[in-house]
Structures are given as C-alpha cells and as structure tokens.
Motif scaffolding. Structure first.
Motif, PDB file in Angstrom:
ATOM      1  N   ASN A 144      57.187  18.833   8.051  1.00  0.00           N
ATOM      2  CA  ASN A 144      55.652  18.691   7.703  1.00  0.00           C
ATOM      3  C   ASN A 144      54.893  17.986   8.563  1.00  0.00           C
ATOM      4  O   ASN A 144      55.596  17.057   9.259  1.00  0.00           O
ATOM      5  N   CYS A 145      53.833  18.114   8.537  1.00  0.00           N
ATOM      6  CA  CYS A 145      52.799  17.076   9.377  1.00  0.00           C
ATOM      7  C   CYS A 145      53.166  15.691   8.732  1.00  0.00           C
ATOM      8  O   CYS A 145      53.292  15.275   7.607  1.00  0.00           O
ATOM      9  N   HIS A 146      52.862  14.637   9.559  1.00  0.00           N
ATOM     10  CA  HIS A 146      53.083  13.194   9.237  1.00  0.00           C
ATOM     11  C   HIS A 146      51.831  12.737   8.852  1.00  0.00           C
ATOM     12  O   HIS A 146      51.225  12.015   9.619  1.00  0.00           O
ATOM     13  N   TYR A 147      51.618  13.131   7.620  1.00  0.00           N
ATOM     14  CA  TYR A 147      50.396  12.519   6.978  1.00  0.00           C
ATOM     15  C   TYR A 147      50.153  11.035   6.899  1.00  0.00           C
ATOM     16  O   TYR A 147      48.939  10.168   6.875  1.00  0.00           O
ATOM     17  N   ARG A 148      51.408  10.301   6.943  1.00  0.00           N
ATOM     18  CA  ARG A 148      51.314   8.874   6.891  1.00  0.00           C
ATOM     19  C   ARG A 148      50.717   8.173   8.341  1.00  0.00           C
ATOM     20  O   ARG A 148      50.482   7.246   8.430  1.00  0.00           O
ATOM     21  N   TYR A 149      50.814   9.052   9.449  1.00  0.00           N
ATOM     22  CA  TYR A 149      50.332   8.868  10.585  1.00  0.00           C
ATOM     23  C   TYR A 149      48.715   8.993  10.713  1.00  0.00           C
ATOM     24  O   TYR A 149      48.179   8.364  11.727  1.00  0.00           O
ATOM     25  N   MET A 150      48.286   9.445   9.741  1.00  0.00           N
ATOM     26  CA  MET A 150      46.735   9.801   9.894  1.00  0.00           C
ATOM     27  C   MET A 150      46.022   8.224   9.462  1.00  0.00           C
ATOM     28  O   MET A 150      46.215   8.128   7.983  1.00  0.00           O
ATOM     29  N   GLN A 151      45.628   7.661  10.214  1.00  0.00           N
ATOM     30  CA  GLN A 151      44.955   6.327   9.840  1.00  0.00           C
ATOM     31  C   GLN A 151      43.467   6.427  10.307  1.00  0.00           C
ATOM     32  O   GLN A 151      43.172   7.126  11.219  1.00  0.00           O
ATOM     33  N   GLU A 152      42.514   5.472   9.988  1.00  0.00           N
ATOM     34  CA  GLU A 152      41.231   5.352  10.450  1.00  0.00           C
ATOM     35  C   GLU A 152      41.222   5.275  11.756  1.00  0.00           C
ATOM     36  O   GLU A 152      41.975   4.081  12.153  1.00  0.00           O
ATOM     37  N   GLY A 153      40.569   5.920  12.544  1.00  0.00           N
ATOM     38  CA  GLY A 153      40.343   5.584  14.039  1.00  0.00           C
ATOM     39  C   GLY A 153      41.520   6.182  14.990  1.00  0.00           C
ATOM     40  O   GLY A 153      41.527   6.070  16.137  1.00  0.00           O
ATOM     41  N   ILE A 154      42.400   6.937  14.238  1.00  0.00           N
ATOM     42  CA  ILE A 154      43.442   7.642  15.001  1.00  0.00           C
ATOM     43  C   ILE A 154      43.363   9.203  14.537  1.00  0.00           C
ATOM     44  O   ILE A 154      43.410   9.434  13.460  1.00  0.00           O
ATOM     45  N   LEU A 155      43.191   9.924  15.842  1.00  0.00           N
ATOM     46  CA  LEU A 155      43.152  11.397  15.506  1.00  0.00           C
ATOM     47  C   LEU A 155      44.567  11.889  15.660  1.00  0.00           C
ATOM     48  O   LEU A 155      45.249  11.766  16.491  1.00  0.00           O
ATOM     49  N   TYR A 156      45.080  12.633  14.457  1.00  0.00           N
ATOM     50  CA  TYR A 156      46.498  13.169  14.517  1.00  0.00           C
ATOM     51  C   TYR A 156      46.403  14.831  14.848  1.00  0.00           C
ATOM     52  O   TYR A 156      45.708  15.492  14.087  1.00  0.00           O
ATOM     53  N   ILE A 157      46.750  15.236  16.021  1.00  0.00           N
ATOM     54  CA  ILE A 157      46.795  16.366  16.348  1.00  0.00           C
ATOM     55  C   ILE A 157      48.300  17.223  16.264  1.00  0.00           C
ATOM     56  O   ILE A 157      48.915  16.763  17.169  1.00  0.00           O
ATOM     57  N   PRO A 158      48.536  17.987  15.256  1.00  0.00           N
ATOM     58  CA  PRO A 158      49.882  18.744  15.083  1.00  0.00           C
ATOM     59  C   PRO A 158      49.785  19.927  16.204  1.00  0.00           C
ATOM     60  O   PRO A 158      48.969  20.905  16.176  1.00  0.00           O
ATOM     61  N   ILE A 159      50.730  19.757  17.511  1.00  0.00           N
ATOM     62  CA  ILE A 159      50.527  21.021  18.361  1.00  0.00           C
ATOM     63  C   ILE A 159      51.093  22.150  17.753  1.00  0.00           C
ATOM     64  O   ILE A 159      50.724  23.390  18.090  1.00  0.00           O
ATOM     65  N   TYR A 160      52.211  22.133  16.998  1.00  0.00           N
ATOM     66  CA  TYR A 160      52.833  23.388  16.319  1.00  0.00           C
ATOM     67  C   TYR A 160      52.782  23.372  14.883  1.00  0.00           C
ATOM     68  O   TYR A 160      53.049  24.417  14.259  1.00  0.00           O
ATOM     69  N   LYS A 161      52.920  22.491  13.877  1.00  0.00           N
ATOM     70  CA  LYS A 161      52.885  22.513  12.527  1.00  0.00           C
ATOM     71  C   LYS A 161      51.716  23.042  11.723  1.00  0.00           C
ATOM     72  O   LYS A 161      51.779  23.531  10.769  1.00  0.00           O
ATOM     73  N   ARG A 162      50.639  23.196  12.515  1.00  0.00           N
ATOM     74  CA  ARG A 162      49.581  23.818  11.896  1.00  0.00           C
ATOM     75  C   ARG A 162      48.945  24.803  13.104  1.00  0.00           C
ATOM     76  O   ARG A 162      48.811  24.265  14.032  1.00  0.00           O
ATOM     77  N   PRO A 163      48.765  26.295  12.421  1.00  0.00           N
ATOM     78  CA  PRO A 163      48.354  27.141  13.731  1.00  0.00           C
ATOM     79  C   PRO A 163      46.806  26.856  14.112  1.00  0.00           C
ATOM     80  O   PRO A 163      46.047  26.488  13.700  1.00  0.00           O
ATOM     81  N   TRP A 164      46.935  26.981  15.583  1.00  0.00           N
ATOM     82  CA  TRP A 164      45.546  26.740  16.265  1.00  0.00           C
ATOM     83  C   TRP A 164      45.150  28.317  16.301  1.00  0.00           C
ATOM     84  O   TRP A 164      45.854  29.192  16.360  1.00  0.00           O
ATOM     85  N   SER A 165      43.864  28.659  16.097  1.00  0.00           N
ATOM     86  CA  SER A 165      43.535  29.966  16.187  1.00  0.00           C
ATOM     87  C   SER A 165      42.166  30.195  17.005  1.00  0.00           C
ATOM     88  O   SER A 165      41.417  29.319  17.151  1.00  0.00           O
ATOM     89  N   GLN A 166      41.910  31.574  17.612  1.00  0.00           N
ATOM     90  CA  GLN A 166      40.674  31.720  18.054  1.00  0.00           C
ATOM     91  C   GLN A 166      39.794  31.861  17.070  1.00  0.00           C
ATOM     92  O   GLN A 166      39.833  32.518  15.960  1.00  0.00           O
ATOM     93  N   ALA A 167      38.658  31.189  17.077  1.00  0.00           N
ATOM     94  CA  ALA A 167      37.581  30.951  16.178  1.00  0.00           C
ATOM     95  C   ALA A 167      36.690  32.562  16.075  1.00  0.00           C
ATOM     96  O   ALA A 167      36.861  33.219  16.781  1.00  0.00           O
ATOM     97  N   LYS A 168      36.491  32.765  14.728  1.00  0.00           N
ATOM     98  CA  LYS A 168      35.935  33.982  14.781  1.00  0.00           C
ATOM     99  C   LYS A 168      34.588  34.344  14.991  1.00  0.00           C
ATOM    100  O   LYS A 168      33.818  35.283  14.607  1.00  0.00           O
ATOM    101  N   THR A 169      34.006  33.386  15.811  1.00  0.00           N
ATOM    102  CA  THR A 169      32.659  33.570  16.437  1.00  0.00           C
ATOM    103  C   THR A 169      32.734  34.611  17.792  1.00  0.00           C
ATOM    104  O   THR A 169      33.243  34.601  18.443  1.00  0.00           O
ATOM    105  N   PRO A 170      31.903  35.696  17.069  1.00  0.00           N
ATOM    106  CA  PRO A 170      31.809  36.905  18.196  1.00  0.00           C
ATOM    107  C   PRO A 170      31.252  36.474  19.633  1.00  0.00           C
ATOM    108  O   PRO A 170      30.281  35.805  19.667  1.00  0.00           O
ATOM    109  N   GLY A 171      31.980  36.851  20.633  1.00  0.00           N
ATOM    110  CA  GLY A 171      31.397  36.734  21.789  1.00  0.00           C
ATOM    111  C   GLY A 171      31.832  35.350  22.545  1.00  0.00           C
ATOM    112  O   GLY A 171      31.550  35.089  23.965  1.00  0.00           O
ATOM    113  N   ASN A 172      32.455  34.665  21.798  1.00  0.00           N
ATOM    114  CA  ASN A 172      32.823  32.907  22.408  1.00  0.00           C
ATOM    115  C   ASN A 172      34.312  32.999  22.456  1.00  0.00           C
ATOM    116  O   ASN A 172      35.248  33.858  21.674  1.00  0.00           O
ATOM    117  N   LEU A 173      35.014  32.151  23.258  1.00  0.00           N
ATOM    118  CA  LEU A 173      36.172  32.027  23.153  1.00  0.00           C
ATOM    119  C   LEU A 173      36.600  30.649  22.254  1.00  0.00           C
ATOM    120  O   LEU A 173      37.444  29.746  22.890  1.00  0.00           O
TER     121      LEU A 173
END
Length: 189
Positions: A144-173
């Motif tokens: 799972n995501c390491h929610y214990r690492y989520m602290q104020e002032g720290i951005l926690y970016i899971p590269i694989y554990k939560r899907p990154w996706s193409q946003a649904k905005t037409p015409g944009n990448l």
C-alpha cells in the motif's frame, strides 16, 4: 482519491443492479490498470510542474527516493530507478535513497560526488529519517501507499501504487498525478 471513490460508487451501482433488478445483469468487466508508469520518461518535466504548483522550484527540491521492491526480471531490462535517477540528477542539491541494496547505488553515488560534489545519503528501510526531505518518490510496486510518510511539507508521490492517467480534458495532454491523498493535474508539454 476521486478516481478511487468513483470506482467504488460504480461497483456499488453494479452490485445494486444485480441484486435489486434480478439475475441476468451482466457485470461490467473490471478495468485493468496498465503495468508500469507510462509517464516515467517525462518525470523531470512533471516534477518541475508539480513543484511550481506547490510554490517551489527545483533548487529547493530535496527528494527521498524509496527504492523499488521489484527488481527487473532480467539483466536486459532497464531498472526504472536508474531512469528516475538520471532524470532528476541534473541541478540536484540533495538526495536521500532508502534501499535494501546499497551496493547497487554505489557507482551512481560516486559519479554524483565526482561530477557535482553531491553527497548522496543512503539509508536502510528500517531507519528512514525525513530530515531535509520535501518530496518522497515511492518506487515500490507492491504493498500500500506509505501514508505514514505523508507529513506536512512533504509531497508523497507514489510512482506505481496509484495510477497516473491522462486527464479527460479534450485537446490537452494533461496528466493526473497522485500526490499523497490528493491528485494534481500536470499540464502536458
């Protein structure tokens, strides 16, 4: 977070359709998540955009890289951790690597010291400290995501554990990137 909530509501709707309208309702097939992260080759640009959205610049970027828990299956496969390190290394003023394989990173650490003077800190999984860290790049694929690492002032970016996706905005990448409990839209370039 909204994506997970949306999927949960869809599942409840399918369950209700089967149970309250009778048998014979075909459940919709589960959406399969793609393996890996298709946006990994553009991580540097994405990170710069994220830092900008949070009012930071790359000079103050101080990442903790949480090493992968799934090694490449063969020597011919590229290690995604190497790809990430190559992208973020330029102009880096701080880097901490948390790993169970410190010897693997030794050539990189020596090269960074010789080329830029950067002293890369290496820690084991059991001794993680967050001193000086403002971004966590979680390269683990299992668990799972390491929610214990989520602290104020720290951005926690899971590269694989939560899907990154193409946003649904037409015409944009645009790319939808999970950061901690939130999701950020990064403008495509």
């Amino acid at each position: 977070m909204l994506g997970y909530l949306y999927n949960f509501i869809q599942k409840i709707g399918r369950w209700a359709a089967r149970h309250f309208k009778g048998e014979g309702v075909e459940p919709e097939p589960e959406e399969e998540l793609p393996e890996g992260n298709p946006f990994l080759p553009k991580l540097r640009v994405i990170l710069e955009n994220i830092l900008d959205q949070y009012g930071r610049d790359y000079r103050t970027f101080s990442p903790l890289l949480l090493d992968t828990d799934t090694l490449p299956e063969s020597m011919l496969e590229e290690d995604d951790v190497e790809l990430v390190l190559e992208q973020i290394s330029r102009d880096l003023n701080f880097l901490k690597i948390v790993t169970s394989r410190p010897a693997y990173f030794q050539p990189y650490i020596e090269r960074m010291y010789e080329d830029t003077g950067l002293v890369v800190q290496v820690e084991g999984l059991e001794e993680i400290s967050f001193g000086g860290v403002n971004v966590i790049l979680d390269m683990e694929k299992k668990g799972n995501c390491h929610y214990r690492y989520m602290q104020e002032g720290i951005l926690y970016i899971p590269i694989y554990k939560r899907p990154w996706s193409q946003a649904k905005t037409p015409g944009n990448l645009d790319i939808s990137v999970p950061i901690g409990y939130n999701t950020v839209i990064v403008k495509g370039r």
